[in-house]
Design an enzyme around this catalytic site. Structure first.
Site, mmCIF file in Angstrom:
data_model
loop_
_atom_site.group_PDB
_atom_site.id
_atom_site.type_symbol
_atom_site.label_atom_id
_atom_site.label_comp_id
_atom_site.label_asym_id
_atom_site.label_seq_id
_atom_site.Cartn_x
_atom_site.Cartn_y
_atom_site.Cartn_z
ATOM 1 N N ASP A 38 -10.211 -1.034 3.059
ATOM 2 C CA ASP A 38 -9.045 -1.583 3.756
ATOM 3 C C ASP A 38 -9.448 -2.062 5.143
ATOM 4 O OD1 ASP A 38 -6.401 -1.806 4.996
ATOM 5 O OD2 ASP A 38 -5.672 -0.381 3.503
ATOM 6 N N HIS A 92 3.695 0.850 4.760
ATOM 7 C CA HIS A 92 2.355 0.690 4.159
ATOM 8 C C HIS A 92 1.247 1.099 5.128
ATOM 9 C CE1 HIS A 92 1.609 -3.839 5.375
ATOM 10 N NE2 HIS A 92 2.095 -3.149 6.351
ATOM 11 N N ASP A 131 -7.382 -2.110 -1.019
ATOM 12 C CA ASP A 131 -6.460 -3.030 -0.355
ATOM 13 C C ASP A 131 -7.206 -4.360 -0.269
ATOM 14 O OD1 ASP A 131 -5.094 -4.542 1.667
ATOM 15 O OD2 ASP A 131 -4.229 -2.687 2.430
ATOM 16 N N ASP A 166 -4.324 2.702 7.930
ATOM 17 C CA ASP A 166 -3.078 3.181 7.301
ATOM 18 C C ASP A 166 -2.843 4.643 7.630
ATOM 19 O OD1 ASP A 166 -2.885 0.635 6.279
ATOM 20 O OD2 ASP A 166 -3.495 1.159 4.250
ATOM 21 N N GLU A 205 -1.626 -4.895 -2.068
ATOM 22 C CA GLU A 205 -1.414 -5.887 -1.010
ATOM 23 C C GLU A 205 -1.731 -7.324 -1.406
ATOM 24 O OE1 GLU A 205 0.114 -5.389 1.924
ATOM 25 O OE2 GLU A 205 0.238 -3.190 1.866
ATOM 26 N N HIS A 214 -7.400 -1.883 7.515
ATOM 27 C CA HIS A 214 -6.646 -0.973 8.385
ATOM 28 C C HIS A 214 -6.894 0.475 7.973
ATOM 29 C CE1 HIS A 214 -4.543 -4.841 7.875
ATOM 30 N NE2 HIS A 214 -4.349 -4.768 9.178
ATOM 31 N N HIS A 265 0.796 -1.232 0.000
ATOM 32 C CA HIS A 265 0.000 0.000 0.000
ATOM 33 C C HIS A 265 0.832 1.289 0.000
ATOM 34 C CE1 HIS A 265 -4.528 0.881 0.875
ATOM 35 N NE2 HIS A 265 -4.062 1.624 -0.103
ATOM 36 N N ASP A 314 -7.010 -6.726 1.602
ATOM 37 C CA ASP A 314 -7.401 -7.182 2.943
ATOM 38 C C ASP A 314 -8.729 -6.574 3.420
ATOM 39 O OD1 ASP A 314 -6.906 -4.679 4.172
ATOM 40 O OD2 ASP A 314 -4.964 -5.287 4.975
HETATM 41 MN MN LIG Z 1 -3.710 -0.836 3.440
#
Ligand SMILES: [Mn+2]
Length: 321
Positions: free
Chosen positions: A131, A148, A235, A135, A280, A133, A104, A237
């Site tokens: 995402d 990232h 992302d 970030d 990712e 997360h 990322h 994830d």
């Molecule tokens: Mn990310």
């Protein structure tokens, strides 16, 4: 007549994997191509140009003092500078750029270049961050030092990586132009910073309570009301690990297959999306290309793949000058 350039897609790979703790995302661009991304977009009526993978062999190192809590700063700096310059050119060409990661940290360069273009065009650029997360760490808040986890914060102009782009113009977006979506893992100091900046977070709790349809509609309405355009930073994830195991930072309780497709379809119908990152994906951790194929299918929905034709004309990308 519609602006024909909006039917053009520019593909650029960025095989970066040093921004993450798990190596392997450098194989992401190849896996996404192998999973049929170009054929799919071509079949949806786009003129697709693949610019291959960006290389940083010719980018010289700068001499600014690296923050001691940002791992692989120097190399990520080279990627970010190269990506930002290239991304600005691609955005200016009128094509829809799709960046294939790579981890990322890719977005620090890609989104900066795009933001620069839209800033010059007098349109607000909103960034939808799909995402697990946020970030939103800085070198001062990070626990791991993995860069990232700092990309969204960098894009909003948070301090700590001020020399990252060297002479490449920095085009920060305002915190209210960032939309976190699908979030389910945030560090303590990161949470404090998000609250302080009043960043909009559609976390999994909200998704469970209200559904993705309501929440993504809210983002679309906001961008439309302000005459803006949208960058989607996807992302992998964001997806539940049962659906997308090929990621180094899986977090349980992610978006389901149906939720993710609905998000992409509604974004397509909005006609607001002008650029995309896919990041990712780690083919080294994937199961027979499953995650790569799922990611490609979702990009299909983002660009108009449908089972049945919708009776509304709103699913075309409507250029408005
Ligand atoms: Mn990310």
């Amino acid at each position: 007549m519609a602006d024909a350039s909006l039917k053009k897609i520019a593909i650029l790979g960025a095989p970066i994997d040093i921004g993450a703790s798990q190596r392997g995302t450098l194989m992401g661009p190849a896996a996404l191509r192998t999973a049929g991304l170009l054929t799919l977009l071509d079949g949806l009526g786009f003129e697709v140009n693949d610019y291959g993978d960006i290389a940083i062999g010719d980018v010289a190192d700068l001499a600014d003092p690296p923050p001691d809590t940002a791992r692989h700063y120097r190399e990520i700096q080279r990627w970010s500078r190269a990506l930002s310059a290239r991304s600005y050119e691609l955005a200016r060409s009128g094509a829809i750029p799709i960046y294939l990661g790579g981890d990322h940290t890719l977005s620090m360069g890609s989104v900066n270049g795009i933001a620069r273009h839209w800033h010059e065009s007098g349109r607000e650029l909103f960034v939808l961050w799909l995402d697990a997360h946020a970030d939103y760490n800085t070198p001062a808040t990070t626990i791991s030092g993995n860069m990232h986890g700092m990309s969204a914060a960098f894009l909003c102009g948070e301090p700590g990586l001020d020399g990252l782009l060297g002479g490449e113009p920095r085009a920060p977006i305002e915190p209210d132009q960032l939309e976190l979506f699908g979030t389910r893992s945030i560090d303590k100091l990161e949470k404090d910073l998000l609250r302080e900046r009043r960043i909009s977070v559609a976390d999994m709790r909200q998704i469970d309570e209200f559904g993705v349809g309501v929440l993504i509609r809210r983002v679309i309405d906001k961008v439309k009301a302000r005459g803006g355009v949208l960058h989607v930073s996807f992302d992998v994830d964001f997806l539940d690990p049962s659906l997308a195991p090929g990621v180094g930072t899986t977090v349980p309780g992610g978006a389901t297959y149906r939720e993710a497709h609905l998000v992409m379809e509604m974004l397509h119908d909005s006609g607001l999306v002008r650029s995309v990152d896919i990041v990712e994906l780690n083919p080294f951790l994937d199961e027979r290309g499953r995650t790569a194929r799922t990611a490609v299918e979702l990009i299909g929905s983002l660009f108009g793949q449908q089972i049945t034709d919708r009776p509304t004309p709103s699913n075309a990308i409507e250029p408005d000058g």
